[in-house]
Design an enzyme around this catalytic site. Structure first.
Site, PDB file in Angstrom:
ATOM      1  CG  HIS A 210      -0.255   0.340   2.489  1.00 15.40           C
ATOM      2  ND1 HIS A 210       0.307  -0.614   3.262  1.00 15.40           N
ATOM      3  CD2 HIS A 210      -0.012   1.522   3.107  1.00 15.40           C
ATOM      4  CE1 HIS A 210       0.871  -0.060   4.307  1.00 15.40           C
ATOM      5  NE2 HIS A 210       0.702   1.241   4.243  1.00 15.40           N
TER       6      HIS A 210
HETATM    7  C1  UD1 Z   1      -2.080   5.214   6.061  1.00 15.05           C
HETATM    8  C2  UD1 Z   1      -0.780   5.716   6.688  1.00 15.05           C
HETATM    9  C3  UD1 Z   1       0.293   4.669   6.584  1.00 15.05           C
HETATM   10  C4  UD1 Z   1      -0.182   3.324   7.102  1.00 15.05           C
HETATM   11  C5  UD1 Z   1      -1.453   2.950   6.369  1.00 15.05           C
HETATM   12  C6  UD1 Z   1      -1.971   1.598   6.833  1.00 15.05           C
HETATM   13  C7  UD1 Z   1      -0.370   8.142   6.556  1.00 15.05           C
HETATM   14  C8  UD1 Z   1       0.439   9.172   5.882  1.00 15.05           C
HETATM   15  N1  UD1 Z   1      -0.272   6.921   6.012  1.00 15.05           N
HETATM   16  O1  UD1 Z   1      -1.887   5.137   4.663  1.00 15.05           O
HETATM   17  O2  UD1 Z   1       1.424   5.082   7.351  1.00 15.05           O
HETATM   18  O3  UD1 Z   1       0.814   2.344   6.933  1.00 15.05           O
HETATM   19  O4  UD1 Z   1      -2.421   3.963   6.594  1.00 15.05           O
HETATM   20  O5  UD1 Z   1      -3.245   1.302   6.427  1.00 15.05           O
HETATM   21  O6  UD1 Z   1      -1.035   8.419   7.517  1.00 15.05           O
HETATM   22  N2  UD1 Z   1      -9.592   4.304   2.651  1.00 15.05           N
HETATM   23  C9  UD1 Z   1     -10.780   3.580   2.611  1.00 15.05           C
HETATM   24  N3  UD1 Z   1     -11.270   3.078   3.770  1.00 15.05           N
HETATM   25  C10 UD1 Z   1     -10.655   3.310   4.958  1.00 15.05           C
HETATM   26  C11 UD1 Z   1      -9.473   4.041   4.959  1.00 15.05           C
HETATM   27  C12 UD1 Z   1      -8.930   4.516   3.797  1.00 15.05           C
HETATM   28  O7  UD1 Z   1     -11.366   3.371   1.560  1.00 15.05           O
HETATM   29  O8  UD1 Z   1     -11.153   2.883   6.001  1.00 15.05           O
HETATM   30  C13 UD1 Z   1      -9.031   4.877   1.398  1.00 15.05           C
HETATM   31  C14 UD1 Z   1      -9.053   6.382   1.420  1.00 15.05           C
HETATM   32  O9  UD1 Z   1     -10.259   6.867   1.025  1.00 15.05           O
HETATM   33  C15 UD1 Z   1      -7.911   6.726   0.495  1.00 15.05           C
HETATM   34  C16 UD1 Z   1      -6.933   5.578   0.676  1.00 15.05           C
HETATM   35  O10 UD1 Z   1      -7.660   4.536   1.316  1.00 15.05           O
HETATM   36  O11 UD1 Z   1      -8.342   6.723  -0.839  1.00 15.05           O
HETATM   37  C17 UD1 Z   1      -5.730   5.970   1.467  1.00 15.05           C
HETATM   38  O12 UD1 Z   1      -6.022   6.313   2.840  1.00 15.05           O
HETATM   39  P1  UD1 Z   1      -5.075   7.325   3.644  1.00 15.05           P
HETATM   40  O13 UD1 Z   1      -5.583   7.510   4.998  1.00 15.05           O
HETATM   41  O14 UD1 Z   1      -4.818   8.523   2.814  1.00 15.05           O
HETATM   42  O15 UD1 Z   1      -3.628   6.653   3.753  1.00 15.05           O
HETATM   43  P2  UD1 Z   1      -3.165   5.144   3.685  1.00 15.05           P
HETATM   44  O16 UD1 Z   1      -2.633   4.875   2.335  1.00 15.05           O
HETATM   45  O17 UD1 Z   1      -4.197   4.233   4.244  1.00 15.05           O
END
Ligand code: UD1
Length: 367
Positions: A210
């Site tokens: 990821h």
């Molecule tokens: C985040 C953390 C990372 C961690 C990872 C584990 C930061 C900078 N990054 O990255 O350190 O290793 O989480 O999971 O804080 N999304 C969903 N459902 C959810 C959560 C997220 O669909 O419950 C989607 C969001 O809408 C977005 C993507 O996942 O499109 C990324 O989520 P985001 O919180 O930006 O960062 P992660 O890549 O999850």
């Protein structure tokens, strides 16, 4: 008796297993009044709710519901705005943050600007790669913390080099391993492998992916999938897909790699089910931070699909190897494991299930 109000802030999946053992221990100190705030950075059943159930975490006292944002500044800013209001109202004596996600950074900035002492659990880890959003979060959070709890001696050294006073740094071990050791037996009882995936122990590899550097760039992502596709000819690869990764598979039209191989894509899993899959895997391929440590403790070979790691102790003492994103290196190392020629790790000092106990003892002596 004067209560010590401690606000614990979590936001994303890798935070929940770190805060669970700590909250449990804090609740045993009658003087302590722990408050749990969930920012809502991760917000759905698969990435958040199931972890509260699996880890027996109390429901958050306060949910900020900020959701996710495409840009980091927007996500951090939203959390800061909501959290500031709560901290002004609740006036805690301490704010505790874990790990390195955007919620960690946002909470660190808000509490230190309000002159509330900050404790950072898992301080001092450095990949020395500032293109990783988490590295910026780690550096800033550590610079603002009053109490820096570390998992290993190299983290202490990193902090001292950055000019942080030795008196603020406490080598306590690894809270994530506290959770792992306390839930390992329960996880082993799950029938997920046979019932959900029709797989047998040690007859599959487990994959998670990821990191933006791996999945936000089509060429890099396609190279990795190509290597995995070739590995899957020898051993099936089970792939619980993170939402960010799923989104990019669709945008970059990479579904073919999964359709024409024995890479098996599945939804993100809960804590206990994923732990069961790690316990039974022949080996793990990952770009996660925490999984490098968990596989080391479980003695499962781990190939980390990154150029660097903020957890070098898992390379020198554990079962972890950095393989980057070059398909040939990934395949070469996977073949070593399959041929039974891979290194064996050893148990890391203080990763013994008692880190949260040590942290709470230190806090109760000082607050
Ligand atoms: C985040 C953390 C990372 C961690 C990872 C584990 C930061 C900078 N990054 O990255 O350190 O290793 O989480 O999971 O804080 N999304 C969903 N459902 C959810 C959560 C997220 O669909 O419950 C989607 C969001 O809408 C977005 C993507 O996942 O499109 C990324 O989520 P985001 O919180 O930006 O960062 P992660 O890549 O999850």
């Amino acid at each position: 008796m004067k209560k010590v109000r401690i606000v614990n802030v979590v936001g994303a999946r890798p935070n929940f297993m770190k805060i669970a053992p700590l909250i449990k221990k804090m609740r045993r100190i009658t003087r302590f009044e722990p408050i749990l705030i969930h920012t809502g950075q991760h917000y759905d059943e698969e990435m958040s709710d199931i972890f509260f159930k699996d880890l027996e975490l109390p429901q958050p006292d306060i949910y900020l519901g900020v959701g996710s944002a495409t840009q980091h500044a927007e996500q951090v800013a939203k959390i800061m705005i909501e959290l500031e209001k709560i901290l002004i109202k609740r006036k805690p004596h301490l704010v505790v943050v874990v790990g390195d996600v955007n919620s960690t950074l946002a909470a660190a900035i808000v509490s230190s600007k309000l002159h509330i002492p900050l404790a950072h659990i898992e301080a001092g880890l450095r990949s020395f790669d500032r293109t990783m959003p988490e590295e910026i979060n780690r550096i800033v959070t550590d610079a603002l913390s009053e109490y820096l709890f570390t998992t290993c001696p190299d983290a202490n050294r990193n902090l001292e080099k950055e000019g942080i006073a030795k008196s603020k740094i406490f080598l306590v071990g690894n809270v994530m391993i506290d959770a792992l050791l306390s839930f390992k037996e329960k996880a082993a009882e799950s029938n997920i492998l046979r019932n959900k995936f029709s797989l047998k122990p040690k007859e599959y590899a487990l994959l998670t992916l990821h990191r933006p550097s791996n999945v936000d760039d089509r060429t890099v992502f396609a190279h990795i999938l190509d290597a995995l596709k070739r590995i899957s000819k020898v051993i099936p690869v089970l792939f619980p897909i993170h939402p960010r990764t799923q989104k990019h598979i669709e945008i970059f039209k990479l579904k073919n790699y999964l359709a024409c191989s024995r890479i098996k894509p599945v939804h993100p899993l809960g804590y206990l089910e994923f732990l069961n899959l790690m316990l039974n895997a022949k080996f793990v391929l990952t770009d996660s931070g925490g999984i490098q440590e968990e596989t080391t403790v479980l003695g499962i070979p781990c190939l980390t699909l990154r150029k660097n790691t903020e957890r070098p102790i898992t390379l020198t003492q554990g079962t972890n190897t950095l393989v980057g994103t070059d398909p040939n290196t990934i395949i070469q190392e996977a073949n070593k494991i399959i041929a039974g020629k891979y290194k064996k790790g050893k148990v890391i000092k203080l990763w013994d299930g008692k880190a949260s106990e040590r942290i709470v003892k230190i806090l109760s002596e000082r607050l």
